[in-house]
Write a protein that holds these residues in place. Structure first.
Motif, PDB file in Angstrom:
ATOM      1  N   GLY A  87     -10.796  56.250  36.432  1.00  0.00           N
ATOM      2  CA  GLY A  87     -12.008  56.595  37.173  1.00  0.00           C
ATOM      3  C   GLY A  87     -11.824  56.719  38.667  1.00  0.00           C
ATOM      4  N   GLU A  88     -10.595  56.925  39.114  1.00  0.00           N
ATOM      5  CA  GLU A  88     -10.363  56.976  40.563  1.00  0.00           C
ATOM      6  C   GLU A  88     -10.764  58.301  41.192  1.00  0.00           C
ATOM      7  OE1 GLU A  88      -6.574  55.651  42.034  1.00  0.00           O
ATOM      8  OE2 GLU A  88      -6.409  54.150  40.436  1.00  0.00           O
ATOM      9  N   PHE A  89     -10.976  59.342  40.359  1.00  0.00           N
ATOM     10  CA  PHE A  89     -11.244  60.654  40.943  1.00  0.00           C
ATOM     11  C   PHE A  89     -12.621  61.173  40.550  1.00  0.00           C
ATOM     12  CE2 PHE A  89      -6.608  60.467  39.964  1.00  0.00           C
ATOM     13  CZ  PHE A  89      -6.186  60.236  41.271  1.00  0.00           C
ATOM     14  N   GLU A  90     -13.116  62.070  41.408  1.00  0.00           N
ATOM     15  CA  GLU A  90     -14.440  62.640  41.172  1.00  0.00           C
ATOM     16  C   GLU A  90     -14.417  63.635  40.005  1.00  0.00           C
ATOM     17  OE1 GLU A  90     -17.337  61.817  42.784  1.00  0.00           O
ATOM     18  OE2 GLU A  90     -15.906  60.241  43.346  1.00  0.00           O
ATOM     19  N   GLU A  91     -15.578  63.807  39.402  1.00  0.00           N
ATOM     20  CA  GLU A  91     -15.727  64.853  38.386  1.00  0.00           C
ATOM     21  C   GLU A  91     -15.329  66.199  38.977  1.00  0.00           C
ATOM     22  OE1 GLU A  91     -19.454  65.481  36.389  1.00  0.00           O
ATOM     23  OE2 GLU A  91     -19.518  63.406  35.686  1.00  0.00           O
ATOM     24  N   GLY A  92     -14.599  66.967  38.240  1.00  0.00           N
ATOM     25  CA  GLY A  92     -14.259  68.319  38.690  1.00  0.00           C
ATOM     26  C   GLY A  92     -13.077  68.378  39.647  1.00  0.00           C
ATOM     27  N   SER A  93     -12.579  67.224  40.066  1.00  0.00           N
ATOM     28  CA  SER A  93     -11.511  67.260  41.075  1.00  0.00           C
ATOM     29  C   SER A  93     -10.120  67.376  40.461  1.00  0.00           C
ATOM     30  CB  SER A  93     -11.587  66.012  41.964  1.00  0.00           C
ATOM     31  OG  SER A  93     -11.300  64.857  41.200  1.00  0.00           O
ATOM     32  N   LYS A  94      -9.999  66.986  39.202  1.00  0.00           N
ATOM     33  CA  LYS A  94      -8.682  67.050  38.553  1.00  0.00           C
ATOM     34  C   LYS A  94      -8.850  67.334  37.061  1.00  0.00           C
ATOM     35  CE  LYS A  94      -5.669  64.136  41.389  1.00  0.00           C
ATOM     36  NZ  LYS A  94      -6.399  64.500  42.621  1.00  0.00           N
ATOM     37  N   THR A  95      -7.832  67.978  36.511  1.00  0.00           N
ATOM     38  CA  THR A  95      -7.770  68.147  35.055  1.00  0.00           C
ATOM     39  C   THR A  95      -6.341  67.876  34.611  1.00  0.00           C
ATOM     40  OG1 THR A  95      -7.255  70.503  35.337  1.00  0.00           O
ATOM     41  CG2 THR A  95      -9.561  69.944  34.923  1.00  0.00           C
ATOM     42  N   LEU A  96      -6.201  67.628  33.320  1.00  0.00           N
ATOM     43  CA  LEU A  96      -4.844  67.637  32.750  1.00  0.00           C
ATOM     44  C   LEU A  96      -4.706  68.969  32.014  1.00  0.00           C
ATOM     45  CD1 LEU A  96      -2.220  65.917  32.273  1.00  0.00           C
ATOM     46  CD2 LEU A  96      -3.097  65.586  29.953  1.00  0.00           C
ATOM     47  N   ARG A  97      -3.626  69.681  32.306  1.00  0.00           N
ATOM     48  CA  ARG A  97      -3.426  70.988  31.674  1.00  0.00           C
ATOM     49  C   ARG A  97      -2.098  71.045  30.946  1.00  0.00           C
ATOM     50  NH1 ARG A  97      -4.619  75.477  36.190  1.00  0.00           N
ATOM     51  NH2 ARG A  97      -4.471  76.845  34.364  1.00  0.00           N
ATOM     52  N   ALA A  98      -2.087  71.818  29.876  1.00  0.00           N
ATOM     53  CA  ALA A  98      -0.820  72.064  29.192  1.00  0.00           C
ATOM     54  C   ALA A  98      -0.014  73.047  30.025  1.00  0.00           C
ATOM     55  CB  ALA A  98      -1.095  72.652  27.808  1.00  0.00           C
ATOM     56  N   LYS A  99       1.303  72.848  30.026  1.00  0.00           N
ATOM     57  CA  LYS A  99       2.161  73.743  30.810  1.00  0.00           C
ATOM     58  C   LYS A  99       2.804  74.729  29.839  1.00  0.00           C
ATOM     59  CE  LYS A  99       5.778  73.163  34.325  1.00  0.00           C
ATOM     60  NZ  LYS A  99       6.512  72.096  35.057  1.00  0.00           N
ATOM     61  N   ILE A 100       2.209  75.914  29.750  1.00  0.00           N
ATOM     62  CA  ILE A 100       2.722  76.863  28.756  1.00  0.00           C
ATOM     63  C   ILE A 100       3.224  78.132  29.438  1.00  0.00           C
ATOM     64  CG2 ILE A 100       2.304  77.986  26.531  1.00  0.00           C
ATOM     65  CD1 ILE A 100       0.035  76.059  26.025  1.00  0.00           C
ATOM     66  N   ASP A 101       2.325  79.066  29.722  1.00  0.00           N
ATOM     67  CA  ASP A 101       2.812  80.349  30.240  1.00  0.00           C
ATOM     68  C   ASP A 101       1.634  81.096  30.853  1.00  0.00           C
ATOM     69  OD1 ASP A 101       3.801  82.837  30.732  1.00  0.00           O
ATOM     70  OD2 ASP A 101       4.415  83.265  28.658  1.00  0.00           O
ATOM     71  N   MET A 102       1.624  81.208  32.181  1.00  0.00           N
ATOM     72  CA  MET A 102       0.490  81.851  32.851  1.00  0.00           C
ATOM     73  C   MET A 102       0.497  83.372  32.687  1.00  0.00           C
ATOM     74  SD  MET A 102      -1.545  79.554  33.819  1.00  0.00           S
ATOM     75  CE  MET A 102      -2.731  80.540  34.726  1.00  0.00           C
ATOM     76  N   ALA A 103       1.546  83.900  32.077  1.00  0.00           N
ATOM     77  CA  ALA A 103       1.584  85.347  31.849  1.00  0.00           C
ATOM     78  C   ALA A 103       1.423  85.672  30.364  1.00  0.00           C
ATOM     79  CB  ALA A 103       2.900  85.915  32.361  1.00  0.00           C
ATOM     80  N   HIS A 104       1.110  84.654  29.579  1.00  0.00           N
ATOM     81  CA  HIS A 104       1.003  84.853  28.131  1.00  0.00           C
ATOM     82  C   HIS A 104      -0.082  85.882  27.811  1.00  0.00           C
ATOM     83  CE1 HIS A 104       0.808  84.006  23.864  1.00  0.00           C
ATOM     84  NE2 HIS A 104       1.887  83.262  23.990  1.00  0.00           N
ATOM     85  N   PRO A 105       0.207  86.804  26.893  1.00  0.00           N
ATOM     86  CA  PRO A 105      -0.819  87.800  26.552  1.00  0.00           C
ATOM     87  C   PRO A 105      -2.098  87.170  25.997  1.00  0.00           C
ATOM     88  CG  PRO A 105       1.110  87.967  25.084  1.00  0.00           C
ATOM     89  CD  PRO A 105       1.492  87.044  26.202  1.00  0.00           C
TER      90      PRO A 105
END
Ligand code: ATP
Ligand code: MG
Length: 560
Positions: A162-180
């Protein structure tokens, strides 16, 4: 092996049984989010999932997919359980909640971080969207994408704490930003939502997204075939990616077409708007396409299951005629609902030559379609009510009901002839005066003469008062969503309340939920608003089967 497969999903299941893919197991689940009541579209998913488990001697779980604290609640959990049970399905002891897996999901997320497959991102939701690119353009990598594993582990734990504000951080999968496939462009796995969860309380302030959670739920429960609607087809690749990265048990996701119904909306969000704005009286308003609404209206589980069956399972979405649903309930009730007489818009009729104080108890059959339904006694006397529309002073051609000088039959009773009418000061008909033929008891004449009209009626001295609610479609357009605001397409006549109806006295013991055919008027069900002094009925459906007509016209027989 049971009967032939009846749809493409059963074909897949049978192939898997044959190849031994899941060790001969079939294990499905019905995974509603408890953020609203179930609707007829869900009934399709329920019948499909529980039905396949039943057919192949497998199991089906009821799982609440309760990963979003914002709109979920216990009220919906309770209602959903009741609806599934009412439809006739049983999850035995296999009732699960996705929220019970939060700790395990968190552990899996930590594993992905350790593998360098997930990272904490500080982009705002808007920025994430902007970075994502489009179908034609690749996305851009987040500036936070290359944080070290240690940094990610630390930040993720602090997100949880709970150290961060809503909307300030997410956890994301690291896959491929150019994926079709856009779903593969570093999708969000967790977001911060500082709202208590209806089951977990304030234990969590990070909540998993659907894509992250759903594959894990299925995997944890060792589901074999994860059936979902078409909009998830593009997510399947991600579903499999997550499970492959973790190296854990992988069910097979199979998509099927959504059921849609004409003249209504099937989306919990929209149904919720109808409830919140007071357009309808709650989720179980008899006009609602919810299971609770259909139940209150008087629909039977059998009719709903029959309907779902007839709509089939396909790989494309379908929009089904409302009249098919109505056809199914008529077919069921025609065999099972007792016939009674009720006058919805009464006008008094006096039989002038009938003895003043005589009461005859006549025999009336309960259901011509069901020999075992037997007969009942109905009282007949000098004063009765008939339907106002069953009399015309100046009848047009082809009007075969009562008119001055004309003879008609009273169902189960006598032939009567109209002699005169009595009007009030405003010229409204107050009473109709008739004579009866004492030799026509039971509705048959000695000389065999015939009449064209047969009317229903009730004894004015014995009948009960009732309120009757007539319904039409909630919307005036086949597809209410075709306009920007679906609320503009509401049907102002969707509910008509008749407060001065008269029903035969045999209904005095009718209970909430009992269903009857009111002769010539349709099928009706006793509503929960009934009181000691007044029965309230919902009209389930009229008697006119527009589906049968339509099917005939289309030459498509009985099936959709
Ligand atoms: P809605 O859009 O009405 O809120 P949903 O899909 O968000 O529906 P869930 O509670 O997530 O609602 O659905 C539970 C299950 O029911 C899912 O597997 C979903 O695919 C299925 N389902 C929902 N609507 C339909 C429909 N119209 N036809 C067939 N299956 C449906
Ligand atoms: Mg949903």
């Amino acid at each position: 092996m049971p009967d032939k497969p009846s749809n493409f999903i059963e074909e897949i299941v049978e192939q898997d049984l044959e190849s031994g893919k899941y060790g001969g197991r079939v294990h499905t689940r019905f995974p509603p989010e408890p953020n609203g009541y179930l609707h007829i579209g869900h009934a399709k998913s329920i019948c499909l999932n529980f039905g396949i488990a039943e057919k192949y001697e497998g199991m089906c779980n009821l799982r609440f997919d309760d990963t979003n604290p914002l709109k979920e609640g216990e009220e919906f959990v309770k209602a959903i359980k009741e609806d599934v049970r009412w439809l006739g399905f049983d999850w035995d002891d296999r009732l699960y909640y996705a929220s019970d897996y939060f700790e395990q999901m968190y552990e899996y997320a930590v594993q992905l971080i350790k593998k360098g497959k997930a990272y904490v991102c500080d982009l705002s939701p808007d920025e994430i969207r902007e970075y994502r690119g489009t179908l034609t353009e690749p996305g851009r990598e987040s500036p936070y994408r290359n944080r070290t594993v240690d940094e990610n582990l630390d930040l993720f734990e602090r997100m949880r704490n709970g150290e961060f504000e809503e909307g300030s951080k997410t956890l994301r999968a690291k896959i491929d930003m150019a994926h079709p496939n856009l779903n593969m462009r570093d999708p969000v796995m967790y977001r911060i939502i500082k709202k208590p969860h209806y089951r977990q309380g304030s234990k969590w302030c990070i909540y998993p997204t659907y894509d992250w959670a759903h594959c894990l739920e299925d995997s944890i429960e060792l589901i074999t075939h994860s059936l979902c609607t078409l909009e998830f087809a593009d997510h399947r690749i991600l579903y499999e990616w997550f499970l492959d990265q973790l190296g854990i048990y992988k069910p097979q996701q199979i998509e099927f077409g959504r059921l849609n119904l004409k003249y209504t909306v099937l989306s919990k969000r929209k149904l919720n708007i109808l409830v919140q704005r007071g357009v309808v009286n709650g989720w179980d308003d008899p006009r609602m396409p919810t299971i609770a609404g259909l139940r209150r209206r008087g629909y039977t589980p059998r009719a709903i299951r029959d309907f779902v069956e007839r709509t089939g399972v396909s790989r494309t979405d379908s929009v089904v005629e409302y009249s098919l649903l109505e056809h199914c309930i008529r077919e069921d009730l025609n065999k099972r609902a007792n016939r009674v007489m009720a006058v919805l818009d009464p006008v008094k009729l006096i039989i002038v030559n009938y003895p003043e104080n005589l009461v005859e108890w006549l025999d009336a059959e309960n259901n011509p379609e069901d020999e075992e339904a037997g007969t009942r006694k109905i009282p007949f006397c000098k004063e009765i009510y008939i339907e106002r529309e069953d009399f015309m002073e100046e009848p047009p051609k082809k009007y075969f009901r009562l008119a001055p000088g004309r003879e008609v039959r009273l169902k189960h009773a006598y032939y009567i002839t109209c002699e005169s009418v009595v009007k009030d000061e405003d010229g409204n008909i107050k009473e109709i005066h008739c004579t009866y033929d004492p030799k026509s008891k039971g509705g048959w004449t000695e000389d065999g003469r015939k009449v064209k009209g047969t009317l229903h009626w009730v004894s004015a001295r014995h009948c009960l008062n009732a309120e009757v609610r007539l319904y039409e479609q909630l919307f005036i357009k086949e597809n209410p969503d075709e306009d920007e605001n679906f609320l503009e397409n509401l049907n102002p006549n969707s509910l008509i309340i008749l407060k001065n109806c008269k029903v035969e006295p045999s209904l005095k013991d009718a209970r909430v939920g009992d269903r009857f055919q009111f002769l010539r008027k349709g099928y009706f069900c006793v509503d929960k608003d009934s009181t000691e002094n007044k029965l309230v009925f919902n009209r389930i459906v009229t008697l006119k089967d527009t589906w049968a007509k339509l099917a005939k016209k289309l030459g498509s027989g009985d099936k959709s």
